[in-house]
Design a protein around this motif. Structure first.
Motif, PDB file in Angstrom:
ATOM      1  N   PHE A   1      -0.053 -17.155 -35.569  1.00 33.66           N
ATOM      2  CA  PHE A   1       0.093 -18.033 -34.506  1.00 33.66           C
ATOM      3  C   PHE A   1       1.184 -19.148 -34.809  1.00 33.66           C
ATOM      4  CE2 PHE A   1      -1.157 -21.976 -32.723  1.00 33.66           C
ATOM      5  CZ  PHE A   1      -1.518 -21.862 -31.188  1.00 33.66           C
ATOM      6  N   ASN A   2       1.162 -19.707 -36.221  1.00 32.20           N
ATOM      7  CA  ASN A   2       2.111 -20.819 -36.415  1.00 32.20           C
ATOM      8  C   ASN A   2       3.606 -20.052 -36.744  1.00 32.20           C
ATOM      9  OD1 ASN A   2       0.255 -22.499 -37.028  1.00 32.20           O
ATOM     10  ND2 ASN A   2       0.026 -22.350 -39.170  1.00 32.20           N
TER      11      ASN A   2
ATOM     12  N   LEU B   1       6.810 -21.252 -34.314  1.00 28.83           N
ATOM     13  CA  LEU B   1       8.097 -21.383 -34.764  1.00 28.83           C
ATOM     14  C   LEU B   1       9.108 -20.433 -34.299  1.00 28.83           C
ATOM     15  CD1 LEU B   1       6.863 -21.950 -38.529  1.00 28.83           C
ATOM     16  CD2 LEU B   1       8.062 -23.476 -37.135  1.00 28.83           C
ATOM     17  N   LYS B   2       8.794 -19.659 -34.108  1.00 30.61           N
ATOM     18  CA  LYS B   2       9.850 -18.717 -33.404  1.00 30.61           C
ATOM     19  C   LYS B   2      10.190 -18.979 -32.151  1.00 30.61           C
ATOM     20  CE  LYS B   2      10.582 -13.824 -32.463  1.00 30.61           C
ATOM     21  NZ  LYS B   2      10.028 -12.391 -32.275  1.00 30.61           N
ATOM     22  N   PHE B   3       9.143 -19.321 -31.438  1.00 31.86           N
ATOM     23  CA  PHE B   3       9.354 -19.592 -29.980  1.00 31.86           C
ATOM     24  C   PHE B   3      10.110 -20.992 -29.818  1.00 31.86           C
ATOM     25  CE2 PHE B   3       7.656 -21.276 -25.892  1.00 31.86           C
ATOM     26  CZ  PHE B   3       8.524 -20.218 -24.949  1.00 31.86           C
TER      27      PHE B   3
ATOM     28  N   GLU C   1      -5.950 -28.226 -36.929  1.00 33.95           N
ATOM     29  CA  GLU C   1      -5.708 -28.633 -38.512  1.00 33.95           C
ATOM     30  C   GLU C   1      -4.612 -27.687 -39.093  1.00 33.95           C
ATOM     31  OE1 GLU C   1      -8.419 -28.338 -42.475  1.00 33.95           O
ATOM     32  OE2 GLU C   1      -9.313 -29.092 -40.573  1.00 33.95           O
ATOM     33  N   TYR C   2      -4.824 -26.534 -38.946  1.00 35.67           N
ATOM     34  CA  TYR C   2      -3.995 -25.396 -39.592  1.00 35.67           C
ATOM     35  C   TYR C   2      -2.530 -25.624 -39.091  1.00 35.67           C
ATOM     36  CZ  TYR C   2      -8.281 -24.423 -41.478  1.00 35.67           C
ATOM     37  OH  TYR C   2      -9.792 -24.481 -42.073  1.00 35.67           O
TER      38      TYR C   2
ATOM     39  N   HIS D   1     -11.163 -14.873 -28.641  1.00 28.56           N
ATOM     40  CA  HIS D   1     -10.596 -16.114 -27.862  1.00 28.56           C
ATOM     41  C   HIS D   1      -9.992 -16.887 -28.851  1.00 28.56           C
ATOM     42  CE1 HIS D   1     -10.417 -18.646 -24.343  1.00 28.56           C
ATOM     43  NE2 HIS D   1     -11.214 -19.605 -24.964  1.00 28.56           N
ATOM     44  N   GLY D   2     -10.428 -17.142 -29.939  1.00 24.96           N
ATOM     45  CA  GLY D   2     -10.161 -17.875 -30.966  1.00 24.96           C
ATOM     46  C   GLY D   2      -9.038 -17.676 -32.057  1.00 24.96           C
ATOM     47  N   LEU D   3      -7.781 -17.287 -31.291  1.00 29.58           N
ATOM     48  CA  LEU D   3      -6.619 -16.887 -32.099  1.00 29.58           C
ATOM     49  C   LEU D   3      -5.949 -17.752 -32.974  1.00 29.58           C
ATOM     50  CD1 LEU D   3      -4.243 -18.150 -30.225  1.00 29.58           C
ATOM     51  CD2 LEU D   3      -4.743 -15.670 -28.802  1.00 29.58           C
ATOM     52  N   VAL D   4      -6.302 -19.012 -32.690  1.00 28.58           N
ATOM     53  CA  VAL D   4      -5.711 -20.086 -33.448  1.00 28.58           C
ATOM     54  C   VAL D   4      -6.154 -20.105 -34.955  1.00 28.58           C
ATOM     55  CG1 VAL D   4      -5.592 -22.476 -33.592  1.00 28.58           C
ATOM     56  CG2 VAL D   4      -5.464 -21.469 -31.439  1.00 28.58           C
ATOM     57  N   PHE D   5      -7.275 -19.637 -35.009  1.00 27.37           N
ATOM     58  CA  PHE D   5      -8.265 -19.616 -36.186  1.00 27.37           C
ATOM     59  C   PHE D   5      -7.976 -18.112 -36.809  1.00 27.37           C
ATOM     60  CE2 PHE D   5     -10.151 -22.604 -33.365  1.00 27.37           C
ATOM     61  CZ  PHE D   5      -9.973 -23.658 -34.187  1.00 27.37           C
ATOM     62  N   GLU D   6      -8.366 -17.065 -36.076  1.00 27.47           N
ATOM     63  CA  GLU D   6      -8.384 -15.877 -36.598  1.00 27.47           C
ATOM     64  C   GLU D   6      -7.126 -15.197 -36.980  1.00 27.47           C
ATOM     65  OE1 GLU D   6     -11.674 -13.350 -34.146  1.00 27.47           O
ATOM     66  OE2 GLU D   6     -10.696 -14.796 -32.758  1.00 27.47           O
ATOM     67  N   GLU D   7      -6.201 -15.582 -36.661  1.00 32.96           N
ATOM     68  CA  GLU D   7      -4.791 -15.296 -36.940  1.00 32.96           C
ATOM     69  C   GLU D   7      -3.688 -16.434 -37.017  1.00 32.96           C
ATOM     70  OE1 GLU D   7      -3.382 -11.215 -35.578  1.00 32.96           O
ATOM     71  OE2 GLU D   7      -4.956 -11.372 -34.218  1.00 32.96           O
TER      72      GLU D   7
END
Length: 272
Positions: free
Chosen positions: A262-263, A267-269, A46-47, A252-258
């Motif tokens: 993550f975004n 974008l950079k990559f 979602e994020y 494990h949940g880095l998509v949400f924790e940071e």
């Protein structure tokens, strides 16, 4: 070309065998294809879906069979079948030069896709907390969980799936989320087809992608939470030229924790 039905922001794509996958397709620009982990569908992103399209990214999130809004057959829950389904999505939506992002089990499926389909349509890959090349230990592979632990989880899925999901999801985060977030994530997890859930646990227990890492010939970026219990040393060995991004405050949940980091790193990559 197989006909696809369209909703406001998504497609139902036929992947054969009377199975249709739901695909969120939002924005214009460089395509980024997101493969979710277990036990949720692409709504976990979602994020990313609600942010990246405003920054020149075409967000493409696939609900694997048995997950989210996709069809729920009684069979076909293997990394090979998941990879073949993804190939059909790439073909039907004419996706080219995409960045393929796989989280947890989705990372293992992304590796299988790249090897099995020679990286069709993909120019870069991100492995985020990826359950690859193995999720469980072998005599020559000391990383991960004992197979017996996964077998006990598969059995628990047949006895009290809601409790197993609650226990399973509670291990994902280093930072404690809000109760509302936990409730949301558990609801998404409970919506997953029970057969798909159990068979995906079996995939994590027994699938082996060690021989596939050297078949991937696109730039790879590895995202890993510093406090994740899943080791990523085997990935570093398998992709010696990969860029490594450590998420210092995540499990494990880095998509949400940071999620902001993550975004930003996506974008950079993608835009490099």
């Amino acid at each position: 070309m197989t006909q696809r039905l369209t909703t406001a922001s998504g497609h139902f794509v036929s992947v054969g065998g009377n199975v249709n996958l739901y695909v969120e397709d939002v924005g214009e620009g460089k395509p980024v294809v997101f493969i979710h982990g277990l036990p949720v569908g692409q709504a976990m992103y979602e994020y990313q879906r609600n942010v990246l399209p405003f920054k020149g990214i075409r967000y493409i999130g696939i609900d694997l069979r048995g997950f989210g809004k996709s069809d729920r057959p009684l069979n076909g829950y293997s990394y090979n079948q998941f990879a073949d389904d993804i190939r059909r999505v790439f073909e039907q939506l004419e996706i080219k030069n995409a960045t393929l992002v796989g989280f947890s089990m989705g990372g293992a499926i992304a590796v299988r896709y790249m090897a099995r389909h020679q990286g069709y349509g993909v120019s870069k890959m991100v492995l985020a907390s990826a359950a690859t090349p193995l999720f469980t230990q072998r005599s020559d592979y000391p990383y991960g969980l004992p197979v017996e632990v996964m077998e006990s989880l598969i059995e628990a899925a047949q006895q009290d799936r809601p409790q197993l999901i609650e226990d399973f999801n509670s291990t994902l985060f280093h930072q404690k989320p809000s109760q509302a977030f936990i409730d949301w994530y558990n609801r998404m997890s409970l919506d997953t087809d029970p057969v798909a859930f159990a068979m995906s646990l079996k995939c994590l227990a027994y699938e082996d992608s060690r021989e596939e890492l050297n078949q991937i010939h696109v730039p790879v970026c590895i995202f890993q939470g510093k406090n994740d219990t899943m080791p990523f040393e085997p990935q570093i060995k398998g992709f010696p030229n990969a860029e490594i991004i450590v998420f210092e405050e995540s499990g494990h949940g880095l998509v949400f924790e940071e999620k902001e980091k993550f975004n930003a790193e996506i974008l950079k990559f993608v835009q490099a």
